[in-house]
Design an enzyme around this catalytic site. Structure first.
Site, mmCIF file in Angstrom:
data_model
loop_
_atom_site.group_PDB
_atom_site.id
_atom_site.type_symbol
_atom_site.label_atom_id
_atom_site.label_comp_id
_atom_site.label_asym_id
_atom_site.label_seq_id
_atom_site.Cartn_x
_atom_site.Cartn_y
_atom_site.Cartn_z
ATOM 1 C CG ASP A 1 22.410 57.512 -10.868
ATOM 2 O OD1 ASP A 1 22.205 58.649 -11.289
ATOM 3 O OD2 ASP A 1 22.734 56.546 -11.604
ATOM 4 C CD1 TRP B 1 23.023 62.129 -14.123
ATOM 5 C CD2 TRP B 1 20.840 62.523 -13.974
ATOM 6 N NE1 TRP B 1 22.406 60.946 -13.811
ATOM 7 C CE2 TRP B 1 21.059 61.164 -13.723
ATOM 8 C CE3 TRP B 1 19.530 63.014 -13.949
ATOM 9 C CZ2 TRP B 1 20.033 60.285 -13.418
ATOM 10 C CZ3 TRP B 1 18.501 62.140 -13.652
ATOM 11 C CH2 TRP B 1 18.760 60.797 -13.389
ATOM 12 C CG ASP C 1 24.501 58.711 -18.019
ATOM 13 O OD1 ASP C 1 24.452 59.517 -17.078
ATOM 14 O OD2 ASP C 1 24.038 57.561 -17.965
HETATM 15 C C1 GLA Z 1 22.840 56.876 -14.542
HETATM 16 C C2 GLA Z 1 24.225 57.456 -14.241
HETATM 17 C C3 GLA Z 1 25.273 56.602 -14.923
HETATM 18 C C4 GLA Z 1 25.177 55.171 -14.418
HETATM 19 C C5 GLA Z 1 23.774 54.634 -14.649
HETATM 20 C C6 GLA Z 1 23.560 53.300 -13.972
HETATM 21 O O1 GLA Z 1 22.516 56.966 -15.904
HETATM 22 O O2 GLA Z 1 24.302 58.779 -14.673
HETATM 23 O O3 GLA Z 1 26.577 57.121 -14.684
HETATM 24 O O4 GLA Z 1 25.494 55.151 -13.047
HETATM 25 O O5 GLA Z 1 22.774 55.511 -14.144
HETATM 26 O O6 GLA Z 1 22.274 52.801 -14.154
#
Ligand code: GLA
Length: 440
Positions: free
Chosen positions: A193, A227, A256
């Site tokens: 991440d 992302w 997300d």
């Molecule tokens: C980010 C990621 C999510 C998840 C969260 C966990 O937002 O994009 O997919 O892994 O962190 O905290």
């Protein structure tokens, strides 16, 4: 109100050209497309060409870099985040693992059981990452063994910054140490991440962890989770699809997902918002390196069954990873039926590895298509409107001559609809799809 990005007729035409020629060449050669380019003073033109689509990737900073050879079809499995968030523990993972086997998901191709954020508690005196002893009292190695013993693979999560998004310790400065720990535990997949990364450059950060994983000698699928956004507050502006081909196996295209059809909540987006941000990237996908529109929400309760069928169909059409995000141990019959649709899974996992895209855009009524290894086309009639509608897929938009007679198989009804010439039409429910496979 959510406004979608409009495609152009020219895109359909380029798909038609692609299809005409691929009819001659397939299944012996892969088809690849270059990404859209802005032609001076006009609409976007979508060019079509053959051979590996290497030209669209930025040259690697290390020209000798090779891909890790994994994930030649999009990864499939389950991830804890969408349903459990930080409330994940070893019992829940074991329950899901057992259910992956008993429900038939494992046998349908769902392979990785991935623990997302919040499994960590800290580091020991030597800097080794330590699992939360309350939530994972048996330790991660024992859990990985449990998963492996049931014929599944094990995935884990970390972050390129000082902390994960859930504020557990990140891997910054511990990349090689953490990679070795994961390998010793038996990890087969790492989601990495992008929280608390400060001024870090994402290509550098992900390459460092990719190298650390490679150095362990274990095959570990690498999921790049930065992302793909250009957030004004972030110093790093890079897009993972530009450099990710030899660094990882999938890259998140957006922020997300959350369990809704359309909309934005904080930084999270609904299904159609994510779909429209990911679709233009289709030419970047290919065997070993996939666009990741985030995980499935099917079975989590925020959408209708028609909407969940749409997510599954369109995710398969754009060659997305299929990572279930529900509580597999407690799913109802409808959820099971959607996740276990083997005809649609076969589209997702098609070995040609060309991602489909939108080929016709009539306002809220759309046609999406994906060329398949044996020369078939997967076609989705997609109704975004709030009432049922008739949608037609014209052969010419799909890369077939209008005079051709094709057999049509309905991938949700699981039945053959006979042959059609020139076009195929169907009534499509609101926010729903009709998905067919066309064959010569
Ligand atoms: C980010 C990621 C999510 C998840 C969260 C966990 O937002 O994009 O997919 O892994 O962190 O905290």
């Amino acid at each position: 109100m959510y406004a979608k990005r409009r495609g152009t007729y020219l895109r359909g035409m380029s798909f038609a050209l692609l299809g005409w020629i691929s009819l001659l060449l397939l299944p012996h050669s892969a088809v690849a497309q270059t990404p859209p380019g802005d032609e001076p003073g006009s609409q976007k033109i979508y060019r079509t060409e053959f051979g590996p689509n290497k030209s669209i990737f930025r040259p690697s900073r290390d020209p000798s870099r090779t891909a890790n050879g994994l994930a030649l079809t999009p990864p499939m499995g389950w991830n804890s985040w969408n349903k459990f968030g930080c409330k994940i523990d070893e019992q829940a993972v074991r329950n899901v693992t057992d259910a992956m086997v008993s429900s038939g998901m494992r046998d349908a191709g769902y392979e990785y059981v991935i623990i997302d954020d919040c499994w960590q508690s800290g580091r020991d005196a030597d800097g080794n990452i330590v699992a939360d002893p309350v939530k994972f009292p048996s330790g991660i190695k024992a859990l990985a063994d449990y998963i492996h013993a049931r014929g599944l693979k094990f995935g884990i999560y970390s972050d390129a910054g000082t902390k994960t998004c859930g504020r557990r310790p990140g891997s910054l400065g511990h990349e090689y140490q953490d990679a070795l720990t994961y390998a010793r535990w038996g990890a087969d997949y790492l989601k990495y991440d992008w929280c608390f990364t400060g001024t870090r450059d994402s290509e550098e950060a992900y390459t460092t962890m990719a190298d650390a994983l490679r150095a362990t000698g274990r095959d570990i699928v690498f999921s790049i989770c930065n992302w793909g956004v250009n957030r004004p507050t972030m110093t790093d502006k890079s897009m993972p699809w530009e450099w990710g081909e030899k660094v990882g196996n999938l890259w998140r295209a957006t922020e997300d997902i959350y369990d809704t059809w359309a909309g934005r909540k904080g930084t999270s987006l609904g299904v159609v918002n994510i779909l429209d941000l990911t679709e233009p990237l289709y030419a970047y996908a290919g065997p070993g390196h996939w666009n990741d529109p985030d995980m499935l929400e099917i079975g989590n309760g925020g959408m209708t069954d028609d909407e969940y069928r749409s997510q599954f169909s369109l995710w398969a059409t754009i060659a997305a990873p299929l990572l279930a995000g529900n509580d597999v141990a407690a799913m109802d019959a409808k959820t099971k039926e959607i996740l276990l649709n083997r005809e649609i899974i076969a589209v997702d996992q098609d070995r040609l590895g060309v991602a489909g895209h939108r080929v016709r855009d009539n306002g809220d009524l759309e046609v999406w298509a994906r060329p398949l290894a044996n020369g078939d086309r997967a076609v989705v009639l997609f109704n975004r409107s709030d009432k049922p509608a008739d949608i037609t897929a014209d052969w010419i938009d799909l890369g077939y001559p209008a005079a051709l007679s094709l057999s049509v198989r309905d991938l949700w009804a699981h039945k053959s609809l006979g042959r059609a010439t020139g076009h195929f039409s169907a009534k499509v429910p609101s926010h729903g799809v009709v998905m067919v496979r066309l064959a010569l």
